[in-house]
Design an enzyme around this catalytic site. Structure first.
Site, PDB file in Angstrom:
ATOM      1  N   ARG A   1      35.041  90.510  34.396  1.00  0.00           N
ATOM      2  CA  ARG A   1      35.723  91.643  35.195  1.00  0.00           C
ATOM      3  C   ARG A   1      35.555  92.972  34.851  1.00  0.00           C
ATOM      4  NH1 ARG A   1      41.355  89.509  37.197  1.00  0.00           N
ATOM      5  NH2 ARG A   1      41.214  87.008  36.538  1.00  0.00           N
ATOM      6  N   LYS A  61      50.042  91.279  31.989  1.00  0.00           N
ATOM      7  CA  LYS A  61      50.851  90.363  32.202  1.00  0.00           C
ATOM      8  C   LYS A  61      51.902  90.011  31.101  1.00  0.00           C
ATOM      9  CE  LYS A  61      48.748  89.249  35.737  1.00  0.00           C
ATOM     10  NZ  LYS A  61      47.417  88.829  36.240  1.00  0.00           N
ATOM     11  N   HIS A  74      54.181  88.791  40.543  1.00  0.00           N
ATOM     12  CA  HIS A  74      52.755  88.801  40.515  1.00  0.00           C
ATOM     13  C   HIS A  74      52.178  89.083  42.145  1.00  0.00           C
ATOM     14  CE1 HIS A  74      48.891  86.258  39.346  1.00  0.00           C
ATOM     15  NE2 HIS A  74      48.610  87.427  39.269  1.00  0.00           N
ATOM     16  N   ASP A 127      47.904  93.393  41.914  1.00  0.00           N
ATOM     17  CA  ASP A 127      48.334  92.580  40.892  1.00  0.00           C
ATOM     18  C   ASP A 127      49.920  92.229  40.613  1.00  0.00           C
ATOM     19  OD1 ASP A 127      47.020  90.209  39.375  1.00  0.00           O
ATOM     20  OD2 ASP A 127      47.607  91.312  37.480  1.00  0.00           O
ATOM     21  N   TYR A 157      40.473  89.300  24.847  1.00  0.00           N
ATOM     22  CA  TYR A 157      40.489  89.163  26.147  1.00  0.00           C
ATOM     23  C   TYR A 157      41.554  89.802  27.219  1.00  0.00           C
ATOM     24  CZ  TYR A 157      40.850  87.687  30.910  1.00  0.00           C
ATOM     25  OH  TYR A 157      41.018  87.836  32.364  1.00  0.00           O
ATOM     26  N   ARG A 186      42.590  84.032  30.004  1.00  0.00           N
ATOM     27  CA  ARG A 186      44.116  83.815  29.178  1.00  0.00           C
ATOM     28  C   ARG A 186      43.980  82.444  28.932  1.00  0.00           C
ATOM     29  NH1 ARG A 186      47.265  83.317  32.850  1.00  0.00           N
ATOM     30  NH2 ARG A 186      46.253  83.696  34.723  1.00  0.00           N
ATOM     31  N   SER A 229      46.251  83.343  40.591  1.00  0.00           N
ATOM     32  CA  SER A 229      45.053  84.045  40.003  1.00  0.00           C
ATOM     33  C   SER A 229      43.968  83.643  40.807  1.00  0.00           C
ATOM     34  CB  SER A 229      44.828  83.786  38.615  1.00  0.00           C
ATOM     35  OG  SER A 229      45.995  84.129  37.599  1.00  0.00           O
ATOM     36  N   CYS A 273      43.213  83.901  43.721  1.00  0.00           N
ATOM     37  CA  CYS A 273      43.285  83.457  45.110  1.00  0.00           C
ATOM     38  C   CYS A 273      43.328  84.667  46.187  1.00  0.00           C
ATOM     39  CB  CYS A 273      44.556  82.841  45.415  1.00  0.00           C
ATOM     40  SG  CYS A 273      44.190  81.023  44.579  1.00  0.00           S
ATOM     41  N   GLY A 274      42.893  85.595  45.902  1.00  0.00           N
ATOM     42  CA  GLY A 274      42.429  86.811  46.809  1.00  0.00           C
ATOM     43  C   GLY A 274      43.559  87.909  46.908  1.00  0.00           C
ATOM     44  N   LYS A 275      44.445  88.387  46.071  1.00  0.00           N
ATOM     45  CA  LYS A 275      45.163  89.403  45.879  1.00  0.00           C
ATOM     46  C   LYS A 275      44.444  90.949  45.975  1.00  0.00           C
ATOM     47  CE  LYS A 275      47.562  88.458  42.434  1.00  0.00           C
ATOM     48  NZ  LYS A 275      46.678  87.341  41.974  1.00  0.00           N
ATOM     49  N   THR A 276      43.512  90.992  45.305  1.00  0.00           N
ATOM     50  CA  THR A 276      42.511  92.162  45.088  1.00  0.00           C
ATOM     51  C   THR A 276      41.891  92.429  46.348  1.00  0.00           C
ATOM     52  OG1 THR A 276      42.535  92.024  42.678  1.00  0.00           O
ATOM     53  CG2 THR A 276      40.882  93.562  43.628  1.00  0.00           C
ATOM     54  N   ASN A 278      34.732  84.508  35.211  1.00  0.00           N
ATOM     55  CA  ASN A 278      36.041  85.161  35.020  1.00  0.00           C
ATOM     56  C   ASN A 278      35.518  86.854  34.442  1.00  0.00           C
ATOM     57  OD1 ASN A 278      38.773  85.870  35.402  1.00  0.00           O
ATOM     58  ND2 ASN A 278      39.026  85.461  33.136  1.00  0.00           N
TER      59      ASN A 278
HETATM   60  P1  GTP Z   1      43.552  87.565  39.765  1.00  0.00           P
HETATM   61  O1  GTP Z   1      42.999  89.248  39.318  1.00  0.00           O
HETATM   62  O2  GTP Z   1      43.015  86.688  38.727  1.00  0.00           O
HETATM   63  O3  GTP Z   1      45.212  87.878  39.623  1.00  0.00           O
HETATM   64  O4  GTP Z   1      43.212  87.455  41.176  1.00  0.00           O
HETATM   65  P2  GTP Z   1      43.269  87.996  42.587  1.00  0.00           P
HETATM   66  O5  GTP Z   1      44.489  87.004  43.268  1.00  0.00           O
HETATM   67  O6  GTP Z   1      43.525  89.422  42.744  1.00  0.00           O
HETATM   68  O7  GTP Z   1      42.014  87.222  43.433  1.00  0.00           O
HETATM   69  P3  GTP Z   1      40.631  88.116  43.977  1.00  0.00           P
HETATM   70  O8  GTP Z   1      41.005  89.076  45.100  1.00  0.00           O
HETATM   71  O9  GTP Z   1      39.925  88.688  42.888  1.00  0.00           O
HETATM   72  O10 GTP Z   1      39.900  87.086  44.778  1.00  0.00           O
HETATM   73  C1  GTP Z   1      39.534  85.851  43.993  1.00  0.00           C
HETATM   74  C2  GTP Z   1      38.523  84.694  44.962  1.00  0.00           C
HETATM   75  O11 GTP Z   1      38.896  84.630  46.415  1.00  0.00           O
HETATM   76  C3  GTP Z   1      37.050  85.647  45.225  1.00  0.00           C
HETATM   77  O12 GTP Z   1      36.060  84.815  44.912  1.00  0.00           O
HETATM   78  C4  GTP Z   1      37.015  85.979  46.755  1.00  0.00           C
HETATM   79  O13 GTP Z   1      35.984  86.226  47.139  1.00  0.00           O
HETATM   80  C5  GTP Z   1      38.065  84.971  47.222  1.00  0.00           C
HETATM   81  N1  GTP Z   1      38.625  85.415  48.538  1.00  0.00           N
HETATM   82  C6  GTP Z   1      39.429  86.617  48.539  1.00  0.00           C
HETATM   83  N2  GTP Z   1      39.899  86.805  49.805  1.00  0.00           N
HETATM   84  C7  GTP Z   1      39.419  85.665  50.509  1.00  0.00           C
HETATM   85  C8  GTP Z   1      39.617  85.022  52.119  1.00  0.00           C
HETATM   86  O14 GTP Z   1      40.305  85.905  52.694  1.00  0.00           O
HETATM   87  N3  GTP Z   1      38.894  84.128  52.282  1.00  0.00           N
HETATM   88  C9  GTP Z   1      38.168  83.454  51.335  1.00  0.00           C
HETATM   89  N4  GTP Z   1      37.578  82.308  51.859  1.00  0.00           N
HETATM   90  N5  GTP Z   1      38.113  83.672  50.145  1.00  0.00           N
HETATM   91  C10 GTP Z   1      38.692  84.836  49.580  1.00  0.00           C
HETATM   92  C1  SPV Z   2      45.082  87.001  36.461  1.00  0.00           C
HETATM   93  O1  SPV Z   2      44.839  85.902  35.544  1.00  0.00           O
HETATM   94  O2  SPV Z   2      46.270  86.634  37.081  1.00  0.00           O
HETATM   95  C2  SPV Z   2      44.818  88.314  36.077  1.00  0.00           C
HETATM   96  C3  SPV Z   2      43.765  88.855  35.031  1.00  0.00           C
HETATM   97  O3  SPV Z   2      45.036  89.367  36.928  1.00  0.00           O
HETATM   98  S1  SPV Z   2      44.478  89.036  33.541  1.00  0.00           S
HETATM   99  O4  SPV Z   2      45.087  90.361  33.079  1.00  0.00           O
HETATM  100  O5  SPV Z   2      43.540  88.346  32.233  1.00  0.00           O
HETATM  101  O6  SPV Z   2      45.776  87.866  33.353  1.00  0.00           O
HETATM  102 MN    MN Z   3      46.574  88.439  38.477  1.00  0.00          MN
END
Ligand code: GTP
Ligand code: SPV
Ligand code: MN
Length: 597
Positions: A379, A210, A230, A281, A201, A73, A252, A254-257, A377
């Site tokens: 995906r 978003k 979010h 998300d 993208y 983004r 973003s 930080c571990g939501k997925t 990044n």
């Molecule tokens: P967006 O799709 O950008 O909104 O991201 P998201 O918040 O869904 O993040 P995602 O779950 O993809 O995690 C991103 C990073 O955080 C990855 O590199 C994971 O390995 C790391 N991560 C997720 N959960 C944990 C955890 O509990 N501990 C640690 N140390 N790392 C974590």
């Molecule tokens: C984020 O960046 O928080 C995402 C990916 O979930 S995007 O849809 O590109 O914003």
């Molecule tokens: Mn997101």
């Protein structure tokens, strides 16, 4: 022209008007059918927009590469265009609607010559639910159409809904010449309109995500008194069959997925938990007639980060992306499958990297740094229904009831593993003061904090001071408001190693949170909120030193006093708009930190 699939005059006129601007060769209405999907896939393979993958190992999967400067983004090219600058607030980029339309019109003019314009009617949320919003995206990108077909509910049913009620968000997208100097992501909340040009993208062009579901929806949510956040949504089922749901906001990456589809750790197996993924998300939440907060995930798919995804960190996602998945900017292996840094198995010997160049294991660039096979990044786009933990309530029109709201971020120091707010108003203060810290990975910048209230700093479609006020007001009209917690999986020891194992083990913390919601467990009162008694987090099956746990739960008064300085300067930019209640919480925290309370 063939017979139009709709009688909606407003829609027909708008499509005509936009086609006069963009001048496509043809207009194609997307009906959501399998036949049309197949045809678009075939055409994408023929034009090179899709790179074929091994259909035996990865059925229904394709690879796509974006331009090298179009991989994330572009927040500096993203604008909120309200008549009044003040309505966008100090944390958004602003342009006047007049200037924004004029500038973008120049980029859209004739941009679709030699291309088709696809008309995608889509619903965010189950078609016809009181939660849901309809959008129509016009685009000249087949990649966008095929992604929208995974991420949203597309086609006929949406058009039929539009015959009953003609409110929809007008979304216009063109790749144009994919030039970063002629790229704009514009939001016109007062016109319920989004214009995106010059990018290919995901977050810039899948306008249901978003742009609509957070920026436009947050604006509508304040007006209509609900929340667009979010946040992930997950259910935790106990052996007695009772499922409790939580919603959690982390910035973003930080571990939501990961949290949304965690697999219970070995040590807790005996307790028989089962996890249900509702969303990873975005959450739309309303107060229902029972006085509690109910949530839906407006999306139908995941647009998740590839690097780091493997059967240890996220086994459910590994299953999900084995079929019907669009991969973007990952490495192509010689056998027609894909790879990224932190994937399962051996590092491949060679392949084609995300930029389409030959790649070899261990390759270094001119500065001696490793050349990445996949973009950090990169995906995947995959249907939620592929996920083994997909919730059985995804299609439910009134959503799921939320027991707890959780705010989190990456903090190497300062914030404890988990902390419960004293009450709703204090919880809003905790959300509003959230920050994420750059970690040891960024040499020289350790400890630098970026404020990201409710993980919404890039996504709030209006003045964030009003957004905080909205949160406070919603709490007052909710008889059964969820409790608000903060979590931090990323606290480190003095060697920079994570103190908490994370991932599936995070369930141990969720267990404490749910027990607190039911008044089943005690807590320690600290100046920043309630933290667990050290033995109340079930540690069966993992060996964590007692002092590590103590470190994880520590509240350091001096560090928090320092933190308040950053909070103060963040708050000051909102001037007199910042709700008095937040200053009151600030003062009270300040006093609690100084006294020995
Ligand atoms: P967006 O799709 O950008 O909104 O991201 P998201 O918040 O869904 O993040 P995602 O779950 O993809 O995690 C991103 C990073 O955080 C990855 O590199 C994971 O390995 C790391 N991560 C997720 N959960 C944990 C955890 O509990 N501990 C640690 N140390 N790392 C974590
Ligand atoms: C984020 O960046 O928080 C995402 C990916 O979930 S995007 O849809 O590109 O914003
Ligand atoms: Mn997101």
């Amino acid at each position: 022209m063939t017979k139009l699939p709709t009688h909606n005059k407003k829609l027909i006129e708008w499509v005509e008007k936009m086609s006069r601007l963009c001048r496509p060769d043809k207009i194609i209405w997307i009906d959501g059918s399998e036949t049309q999907k197949r045809q678009l896939e075939e055409e994408s393979l023929a034009t090179g927009e899709f790179i074929p993958l091994n259909q035996q190992n990865l059925p229904g999967c394709y690879l796509h590469r974006t331009a090298v400067d179009d991989v994330a983004r572009t927040e500096h090219l993203t604008f909120i265009c309200t008549k009044n600058k003040h309505d966008a607030g100090p944390t958004n980029n602003w342009m006047s609607p007049l200037a924004a339309y004029r500038k973008a019109r120049g980029y859209f003019k004739d941009a679709m010559r030699g291309r088709n314009m696809y008309v995608i009617p889509f619903s965010m949320g189950p078609v016809g639910s009181a939660f849901s919003k309809i959008g129509v995206e016009l685009t000249d990108s087949r990649y966008v159409v095929l992604n929208m077909m995974v991420m949203t509910r597309v086609g006929e049913a949406v058009l039929r809904q539009l015959e009953k009620d003609d409110h929809f968000t007008k979304c216009l997208h063109s790749k144009a010449d994919l030039n970063i100097n002629r790229r704009l992501i514009l939001h016109f909340p007062e016109d319920n309109t989004i214009w995106s040009v010059g990018s290919g993208y995901g977050g810039n062009v899948l306008l249901g995500k978003k742009c609509l579901s957070l920026r436009i929806a947050s604006f509508l949510a304040r007006k209509e008194r609900w929340f667009a956040e979010h946040m992930l949504i997950m259910g935790i089922e106990k052996p007695n069959g009772r499922v409790q749901y939580i919603a959690a906001a982390f910035p973003s990456a930080c571990g939501k997925t990961n949290l949304a589809m965690l697999v219970p750790p070995e040590g807790l197996k005996r307790k028989g938990y089962r996890i249900w993924t509702v969303g990873d998300d975005i959450a739309w939440m309303r107060v229902d007639t029972d006085g509690s907060l109910w949530a839906i995930n407006p999306e139908m798919g995941f647009f998740g980060v590839a690097p780091g995804t493997n059967s240890k960190t996220n086994p459910n996602m590994v299953e999900t992306i084995k079929k019907d998945t669009i991969y973007t900017n990952v490495l192509l292996k010689p056998d027609g499958t894909v790879w990224w840094e932190g994937a399962d198995g051996e590092i491949p010997e060679n392949g084609i990297d995300w930029q389409g160049r030959p790649w070899k294991r261990g390759m270094l660039d001119a500065n001696g740094k490793p050349v990445l096979g996949a973009h950090p990044n990169s995906r995947f786009t995959a249907p939620i229904v592929n996920c083994p933990s997909a919730s059985f309530r995804l299609e439910q029109h009134h959503g799921v009831p939320i027991s707890a709201i959780i705010f989190g971020g990456k903090r190497a120091h300062l914030t404890p593993l988990v902390c419960e707010s004293f009450n709703w108003q204090h919880g809003v203060f905790v959300g509003a003061t959230m920050g994420s810290e750059l970690t040891a990975a960024q040499v020289g910048k350790i400890g630098q904090v970026r404020r990201d209230p409710m993980a919404m700093i890039p996504f709030c479609g209006y003045n964030m001071a009003s957004y905080f006020r909205h949160w406070l007001e919603m709490g007052r009209k909710m008889p059964k408001a969820p409790k608000i917690f903060s979590v931090n999986w990323f606290r480190t020891d003095k060697n920079g190693r994570f103190l908490w194992p994370g991932f599936g083990e995070n369930l141990r913390v969720l267990e404490w949170i749910l027990d607190r919601c039911e008044n089943k467990v005690g807590a320690i009162k600290t100046p920043i909120g309630y933290t667990p008694n050290i033995y109340d987090i079930d540690m069966t099956g993992i060996s964590l030193q007692e002092e590590a746990m103590a470190r994880l739960l520590e509240v350091n008064r001096h560090d928090w006093q320092e933190e308040l300085k950053g909070v103060r300067s963040f708050f000051l930019q909102f001037k007199k708009d910042l709700p008095e209640e937040l200053w009151q919480e600030y003062e009270e925290l300040h006093a609690r930190l100084k006294s020995n309370e």
